[in-house]
Motif scaffolding. Structure first.
Motif, short mmCIF file in Angstrom:
data_model
loop_
_atom_site.label_atom_id
_atom_site.label_comp_id
_atom_site.label_asym_id
_atom_site.label_seq_id
_atom_site.Cartn_x
_atom_site.Cartn_y
_atom_site.Cartn_z
N PHE A 180 0.86 -1.34 0.21
CA PHE A 180 0.08 -0.15 -0.08
C PHE A 180 0.87 1.40 0.16
O PHE A 180 0.56 2.30 -0.61
CB PHE A 180 -0.93 0.00 1.18
CG PHE A 180 -1.94 1.26 1.12
CD1 PHE A 180 -2.84 1.49 0.09
CD2 PHE A 180 -1.65 2.42 1.96
CE1 PHE A 180 -3.55 2.41 0.01
CE2 PHE A 180 -2.25 3.44 1.87
CZ PHE A 180 -3.28 3.55 0.91
N PRO A 181 1.92 1.42 0.81
CA PRO A 181 2.73 2.71 0.60
C PRO A 181 3.22 3.02 -0.77
O PRO A 181 3.13 4.27 -1.13
CB PRO A 181 4.04 2.24 1.44
CG PRO A 181 3.47 1.28 2.50
CD PRO A 181 2.49 0.34 1.68
N VAL A 182 3.34 1.97 -1.54
CA VAL A 182 3.76 2.16 -2.94
C VAL A 182 2.50 2.75 -3.61
O VAL A 182 2.77 3.76 -4.56
CB VAL A 182 4.23 0.84 -3.74
CG1 VAL A 182 4.12 0.87 -5.15
CG2 VAL A 182 5.49 0.42 -3.32
N LEU A 183 1.23 2.20 -3.38
CA LEU A 183 0.09 2.79 -4.01
C LEU A 183 -0.11 4.12 -3.53
O LEU A 183 -0.54 5.17 -4.50
CB LEU A 183 -1.07 1.91 -3.83
CG LEU A 183 -2.46 2.32 -4.32
CD1 LEU A 183 -2.44 2.31 -5.81
CD2 LEU A 183 -3.44 1.52 -3.74
N GLU A 184 0.14 4.54 -2.32
CA GLU A 184 -0.01 5.81 -1.88
C GLU A 184 0.96 6.77 -2.63
O GLU A 184 0.71 7.87 -3.01
CB GLU A 184 0.32 5.85 -0.33
CG GLU A 184 0.03 7.24 0.40
CD GLU A 184 0.35 7.30 1.71
OE1 GLU A 184 0.08 8.24 2.29
OE2 GLU A 184 1.31 6.33 2.04
N ILE A 215 -2.74 9.40 1.98
CA ILE A 215 -3.81 8.56 1.59
C ILE A 215 -4.03 7.43 2.36
O ILE A 215 -2.93 6.79 2.64
CB ILE A 215 -3.59 8.67 -0.05
CG1 ILE A 215 -3.56 10.10 -0.74
CG2 ILE A 215 -4.91 7.99 -0.53
CD1 ILE A 215 -3.42 9.75 -2.34
N PHE A 216 -5.19 7.27 2.62
CA PHE A 216 -5.23 5.85 3.33
C PHE A 216 -6.45 5.07 2.83
O PHE A 216 -7.27 5.58 1.77
CB PHE A 216 -5.80 6.11 4.78
CG PHE A 216 -4.88 6.77 5.65
CD1 PHE A 216 -3.87 6.09 6.38
CD2 PHE A 216 -5.02 8.23 5.64
CE1 PHE A 216 -3.03 6.88 7.08
CE2 PHE A 216 -3.91 9.00 6.50
CZ PHE A 216 -3.08 8.35 7.28
N GLU A 217 -6.30 3.88 2.89
CA GLU A 217 -7.19 2.89 2.26
C GLU A 217 -7.50 1.65 2.84
O GLU A 217 -6.62 1.37 3.84
CB GLU A 217 -6.66 2.05 1.03
CG GLU A 217 -7.58 1.42 0.03
CD GLU A 217 -6.90 0.58 -1.34
OE1 GLU A 217 -7.68 1.09 -2.16
OE2 GLU A 217 -6.07 0.28 -1.14
N ASP A 218 -8.87 1.30 3.48
CA ASP A 218 -9.26 0.15 3.94
C ASP A 218 -8.32 -0.90 3.32
O ASP A 218 -8.32 -1.57 2.38
CB ASP A 218 -10.64 -0.12 3.83
CG ASP A 218 -11.23 -1.06 4.75
OD1 ASP A 218 -10.64 -2.43 4.93
OD2 ASP A 218 -12.50 -0.90 5.14
N PRO A 219 -7.70 -1.77 4.63
CA PRO A 219 -6.86 -2.92 3.97
C PRO A 219 -7.93 -4.00 3.30
O PRO A 219 -7.28 -4.62 2.45
CB PRO A 219 -6.62 -3.75 5.43
CG PRO A 219 -6.56 -2.41 6.13
CD PRO A 219 -7.62 -1.57 5.78
N THR A 220 -9.00 -4.05 3.46
CA THR A 220 -10.02 -4.91 2.72
C THR A 220 -9.95 -4.71 1.21
O THR A 220 -9.80 -5.59 0.40
CB THR A 220 -11.40 -5.01 3.28
OG1 THR A 220 -11.41 -5.47 4.67
CG2 THR A 220 -12.33 -5.63 2.31
N ALA A 221 -9.90 -3.37 1.08
CA ALA A 221 -10.06 -2.93 -0.74
C ALA A 221 -8.58 -3.13 -1.30
O ALA A 221 -8.57 -3.62 -2.30
CB ALA A 221 -10.09 -1.46 -0.75
N THR A 222 -7.49 -2.81 -0.36
CA THR A 222 -6.26 -3.59 -1.05
C THR A 222 -5.94 -4.83 -1.15
O THR A 222 -5.77 -5.51 -2.31
CB THR A 222 -5.18 -2.96 0.23
OG1 THR A 222 -5.38 -1.65 0.51
CG2 THR A 222 -3.61 -3.24 -0.30
#
Length: 373
Positions: free
Chosen positions: A116-120, A154-161
């Motif tokens: 996720f840090p890469v996506l952010e 930017i944050f994302e729910d771990p479920t979505a990730t």
């Protein structure tokens, strides 16, 4: 269709996999890497699980159906090794084995935390470029400045990730079809262990290539390690680049403690918070091995880079390219039964193992730009 409510704790390493190691028992030994302690009888139902990790009961039920097919493939592979008869594992099982590999790799907490840090970083970079091209000069500092100073997150729910990762993984399993399965049978007095992220990608052939990713599903030299029992480990290899006794047939019997410990070290370097083993009598070995490697363990973390002067689809490309990749584990693997001639950085050129497989996959799933550094 009526959807059963299902359990609220969703496992990212399935319970059937734990039971391959325990012989069907409901408890397993766990070494908690953050606390440096051993749990002698950890209930399997509570391991590698998060509350509603996959979001809904419908998704969890669907994954449970997949797990049944994956479990059948892995259990058949174990029996084939025990009976010394690889023909018990048929080509009907092979697609489910490949899917089991990519599914397990994509679904763990470690994978969420590493990617996720890469996506952010990518999203912030794209948002910044959007602002630079749309804002008036006098507004740029007010809105772009906080991004450049690291004040915007930017944050994302771990479920979505995790669901996005699983979707991509299942779509891509066929890219592994040219790898050959080898079953490493452990005859030493050390057991195989596994971590809370048990599918490990590695690449000895490209061990000196550090400025780009070498763990892609169609990268030459890719190796995939997947422990199955205390005495059996699956290794998927690229037969074009690896030699040694591992290349002689489907089964590879080892007696060297060093080989077992090197394979176990991969699990420790790829763990998030726990190492699992079947018997309490092996606790001292597991603890000592982890302590020996702890100073070199760096938690896996994907990287995001903005690169220039690249080749895109074989042609020079002067604009910036956002490049993401996962570096190799900080462990120099050495195995007595496997060898290769590594590629030096000056000799490296981008290629796929099997272009025809990539072409067929891309026909079904059109890709974005292919980047060659």
């Amino acid at each position: 269709m009526r959807i059963l409510a299902g359990p609220k704790n969703h496992h990212f390493v399935p319970q059937y996999y734990f039971r391959l190691f325990t012989g069907g028992q409901r408890h397993i030994c766990a070494y908690l890497t953050q606390h440096k302690c051993v749990i002698p009888r950890a209930p399997i139902k509570g391991q590698c699980a998060r509350h509603k990790f996959y979001g809904s009961a419908e998704i969890e039920n669907h994954f449970s159906l997949l797990e049944g097919l994956h479990a059948s493939a892995l259990q058949t592979l174990v029996k084939a090794a025990e009976n010394d008869n690889i023909h018990e594992f048929t080509w009907e099982h092979f697609p489910w084995l490949l899917q089991a590999i990519v599914f397990q790799r994509a679904r763990t907490m470690l994978e969420v935390e590493k990617t996720f840090p890469v996506l952010e970083g990518m999203m912030l970079k794209m948002f910044k470029e959007h602002l630079l091209h749309t804002l008036s000069p006098e507004d740029i500092e007010e809105y772009v400045g906080p991004i450049e100073r690291g004040e915007v997150r930017i944050f994302e729910d771990p479920t979505a990730t995790v669901l996005r990762q699983i979707s991509v993984a299942l779509e891509s399993a066929s890219l592994l079809v040219d790898l050959q399965p080898r079953l490493i049978r452990n005859h030493s007095d050390y057991p195989f262990v596994f971590s809370d992220s048990p599918v490990v990608f590695y690449n000895l052939y490209y061990q000196y290539i550090t400025d780009r990713g070498v763990l892609g599903l169609q990268t030459p030299g890719l190796m995939i390690f997947y422990p199955l029992t205390p005495r059996l480990q699956l290794l998927m290899i690229d037969p074009a680049v690896y030699t040694g006794s591992i290349a002689n047939g489907p089964f590879c019997d080892i007696v060297d403690r060093s080989d077992v410990s090197h394979l176990n070290a991969l699990q420790m370097h790829h763990s998030n918070s726990a190492i699992y083993f079947a018997h309490m009598g092996d606790a001292e070995y597991v603890e000592e091995l982890y302590k020996a490697h702890a100073p070199q363990i760096t938690k896996p973390q994907a990287e995001f880079r903005v690169c220039q002067n690249l080749l895109v689809n074989g042609e020079p490309f002067d604009e910036e390219i956002m490049h993401t990749f996962e570096p190799q584990l900080n462990h120099m693997l050495s195995l007595s039964f496997l060898d290769c001639k590594p590629v030096m950085p000056e000799e490296f050129s981008f290629r796929h193992r099997s272009p025809e497989i990539v072409e067929e996959h891309d026909r079904l799933h059109p890709p974005g730009l292919e980047v060659d550094e």
